[in-house]
Design a protein around this motif. Structure first.
Motif, PDB file in Angstrom:
ATOM      1  N   MET A   1      33.693  -8.736 -32.235  1.00 18.87           N
ATOM      2  CA  MET A   1      32.898 -10.027 -31.628  1.00 18.87           C
ATOM      3  C   MET A   1      31.872 -10.186 -32.969  1.00 18.87           C
ATOM      4  O   MET A   1      31.527 -11.350 -33.462  1.00 18.87           O
ATOM      5  CB  MET A   1      32.159  -9.885 -30.374  1.00 18.87           C
ATOM      6  N   LEU A   2      31.417  -9.192 -33.550  1.00 23.49           N
ATOM      7  CA  LEU A   2      30.201  -9.198 -34.464  1.00 23.49           C
ATOM      8  C   LEU A   2      30.659  -9.609 -35.728  1.00 23.49           C
ATOM      9  O   LEU A   2      30.417 -10.326 -36.720  1.00 23.49           O
ATOM     10  CB  LEU A   2      29.497  -7.984 -34.673  1.00 23.49           C
ATOM     11  N   GLU A   3      32.126  -9.049 -36.351  1.00 23.20           N
ATOM     12  CA  GLU A   3      32.491  -9.385 -37.140  1.00 23.20           C
ATOM     13  C   GLU A   3      32.917 -10.903 -37.110  1.00 23.20           C
ATOM     14  O   GLU A   3      32.816 -11.679 -38.437  1.00 23.20           O
ATOM     15  CB  GLU A   3      33.949  -8.670 -37.525  1.00 23.20           C
ATOM     16  N   VAL A   4      33.492 -11.624 -36.175  1.00 23.24           N
ATOM     17  CA  VAL A   4      33.735 -13.101 -36.158  1.00 23.24           C
ATOM     18  C   VAL A   4      32.432 -13.822 -36.310  1.00 23.24           C
ATOM     19  O   VAL A   4      32.692 -14.964 -36.704  1.00 23.24           O
ATOM     20  CB  VAL A   4      34.787 -13.160 -34.915  1.00 23.24           C
ATOM     21  N   ARG A   5      31.462 -13.426 -35.647  1.00 20.76           N
ATOM     22  CA  ARG A   5      30.225 -14.173 -35.363  1.00 20.76           C
ATOM     23  C   ARG A   5      29.851 -14.661 -36.682  1.00 20.76           C
ATOM     24  O   ARG A   5      29.326 -15.697 -36.914  1.00 20.76           O
ATOM     25  CB  ARG A   5      29.128 -13.296 -34.861  1.00 20.76           C
TER      26      ARG A   5
ATOM     27  N   THR B   1      22.412 -13.869 -32.454  1.00 16.48           N
ATOM     28  CA  THR B   1      22.651 -14.257 -33.710  1.00 16.48           C
ATOM     29  C   THR B   1      22.443 -13.196 -34.624  1.00 16.48           C
ATOM     30  O   THR B   1      22.943 -13.442 -35.878  1.00 16.48           O
ATOM     31  CB  THR B   1      22.224 -15.808 -34.149  1.00 16.48           C
ATOM     32  N   VAL B   2      21.482 -12.371 -34.562  1.00 16.61           N
ATOM     33  CA  VAL B   2      20.779 -11.534 -35.808  1.00 16.61           C
ATOM     34  C   VAL B   2      20.942  -9.976 -35.243  1.00 16.61           C
ATOM     35  O   VAL B   2      20.515  -9.289 -36.157  1.00 16.61           O
ATOM     36  CB  VAL B   2      19.358 -12.056 -36.205  1.00 16.61           C
TER      37      VAL B   2
ATOM     38  N   ILE C   1      23.645 -19.920 -40.308  1.00 22.63           N
ATOM     39  CA  ILE C   1      22.149 -19.511 -39.885  1.00 22.63           C
ATOM     40  C   ILE C   1      21.296 -20.229 -40.698  1.00 22.63           C
ATOM     41  O   ILE C   1      21.520 -20.375 -41.985  1.00 22.63           O
ATOM     42  CB  ILE C   1      21.961 -18.126 -40.253  1.00 22.63           C
ATOM     43  N   GLU C   2      20.238 -21.257 -40.352  1.00 20.58           N
ATOM     44  CA  GLU C   2      19.512 -21.951 -41.206  1.00 20.58           C
ATOM     45  C   GLU C   2      18.558 -21.177 -41.925  1.00 20.58           C
ATOM     46  O   GLU C   2      18.073 -20.160 -41.547  1.00 20.58           O
ATOM     47  CB  GLU C   2      18.856 -22.977 -40.049  1.00 20.58           C
TER      48      GLU C   2
END
Length: 403
Positions: free
Chosen positions: A86-90, A72-73, A96-97
């Protein structure tokens, strides 16, 4: 300067861009879907498969691009086009809290006490809003040796769907009040589209807008009101045809124009209400629709005792919303109508079809486990009754349960 004038002329004539059309009708669009947004939703599915799956491809992508960072990071684009998308859509799929829990690894089972969520510990690590969502939506199920799995918040069932991902990713606008009046049922798309294009593109005078709105807001009977709402679109369509005919040297008289409008209205009424009989005149049509009263039919349904040597099992599924918290129940009775056995259980988040099918499945399992034969199963679900008899096909998402 010439280009600016040309763009302004196109705007004044009602030309609309594809960007404006690729919106839901309720948000002022035509209902088309942008291929770019659909592609992003499909890449979101690819990202979800990478996040949830333990396949060889997922392990390869994890070792190649994530290395020692969490998925996620992780930053960096890498040489792969698929990984970059995939990273763009993520970013659109993940929330993210702000709370940082440090390097300590936590598991879902640590937040469950006596089969219930530990709200206090959840609120210490995540926001109050996210805590409420988890407690109200996600069931507390613990399986020994099972790994934690991600829960898709775009749907109540927690399962990823391209449709829900598209809704989260797509461009959104505020809903407009006039969309339900323009896009009327039973009318060809070209007629509705002309009114939509005119309403958004052409600078209408106040009197014309007031005339159209008056047709839309006329207080009358529901069936007649549906016809009144379509009248402005039909009039504009026939006027547009008359204008094109005159430009090509063919004159269309007013009587012909009026007759063409009435013919379209009569066809619309036959499409929407094929059971209503009327004469082909506007006055008679208005009178019939004003005075129309539907005929109500009813049929008394009673429970019938089974024959000698048989038992009857009645099943049902209950749900608060669709999908929401669901429950199944079934009971068996003998030839005297006395209750032999009853069972009910909560199923968690699901839909009506799942609840109804689970009730029949549990009833069948109960009969098999207790060697109960000669059983008649009754359900109030017409869909399941047709499927079991082989008259309807099984929906693909329920194949595993029903088959």
């Amino acid at each position: 300067m010439k280009k600016r004038k040309k763009r302004q002329m196109k705007k004044d004539r009602g030309f609309r861009s594809l960007h404006d059309m690729c919106l839901p009708k309720s948000e002022g669009g035509v209902g088309l879907r942008s291929l770019h947004e659909v592609m992003n939703a499909l890449f979101g599915k690819l990202w979800w498969s990478f996040r949830k799956s333990t396949s060889l491809w997922s392990s390869y992508m994890w070792n190649k691009y994530c290395k020692k960072q969490h998925h996620t990071v992780v930053t960096g684009t890498g040489p792969s086009h698929a990984w970059r998308k995939m990273l763009e859509v993520r970013g659109a799929l993940y929330f993210i809290e702000d709370t940082v829990i440090g390097e300590e690894e936590v598991e879902v089972k640590q937040f469950i006490v006596n089969g219930e969520w530990d709200r206090q510990r959840l609120s210490n690590l995540i926001s109050e809003e996210m805590t409420d969502f988890i407690v109200e939506t996600i069931r507390t199920i613990i399986e020994e040796g099972a790994l934690d799995i991600p829960w898709w918040m775009g749907s109540k069932s927690g399962k990823f769907t391209v449709k829900s991902a598209f809704e989260r990713i797509r461009r959104k606008k505020e809903k407009v009040w006039w969309w339900s009046y323009i896009w009327s049922k039973g009318v060809p798309f070209k007629i509705n589209f002309l009114l939509w294009r005119s309403w958004k593109g052409i600078r209408m005078e106040g009197g014309l807008q007031q005339a159209i709105t008056k047709w839309w807001e006329e207080a009358t009977k529901p069936k007649l009101k549906a016809i009144f709402q379509v009248i402005p679109a039909i009039l504009m369509w026939e006027l547009w045809k008359r204008r094109n005919s005159r430009r090509n040297g063919r004159e269309v008289k007013y009587e012909t124009l009026l007759q063409q409008c009435q013919e379209v209205v009569f066809k619309l009424v036959k499409t929407l209400y094929p059971w209503i009989r009327f004469q082909k005149s506007w006055e008679n049509l208005v009178e019939v629709l004003k005075e129309y009263k539907p005929k109500l039919y009813y049929q008394a349904i009673t429970w019938v005792r089974p024959q000698m040597g048989w038992k009857k099992c009645n099943t049902d599924g209950a749900i608060r919303g669709n999908p929401r918290e669901s429950t199944y129940i079934f009971c068996t009775r003998n030839i005297q109508g006395r209750l032999v056995y009853a069972e009910a259980q909560r199923l968690g988040i699901g839909n009506s079809m799942e609840a109804e099918s689970r009730a029949i499945l549990r009833a069948q399992q109960h009969c098999q486990n207790n060697n109960i034969t000669n059983v008649i199963v009754e359900t109030d679900s017409l869909c399941l009754s047709k499927i079991i008899k082989g008259e309807w096909r099984i929906p693909w998402q329920h194949t595993e349960e029903i088959d």
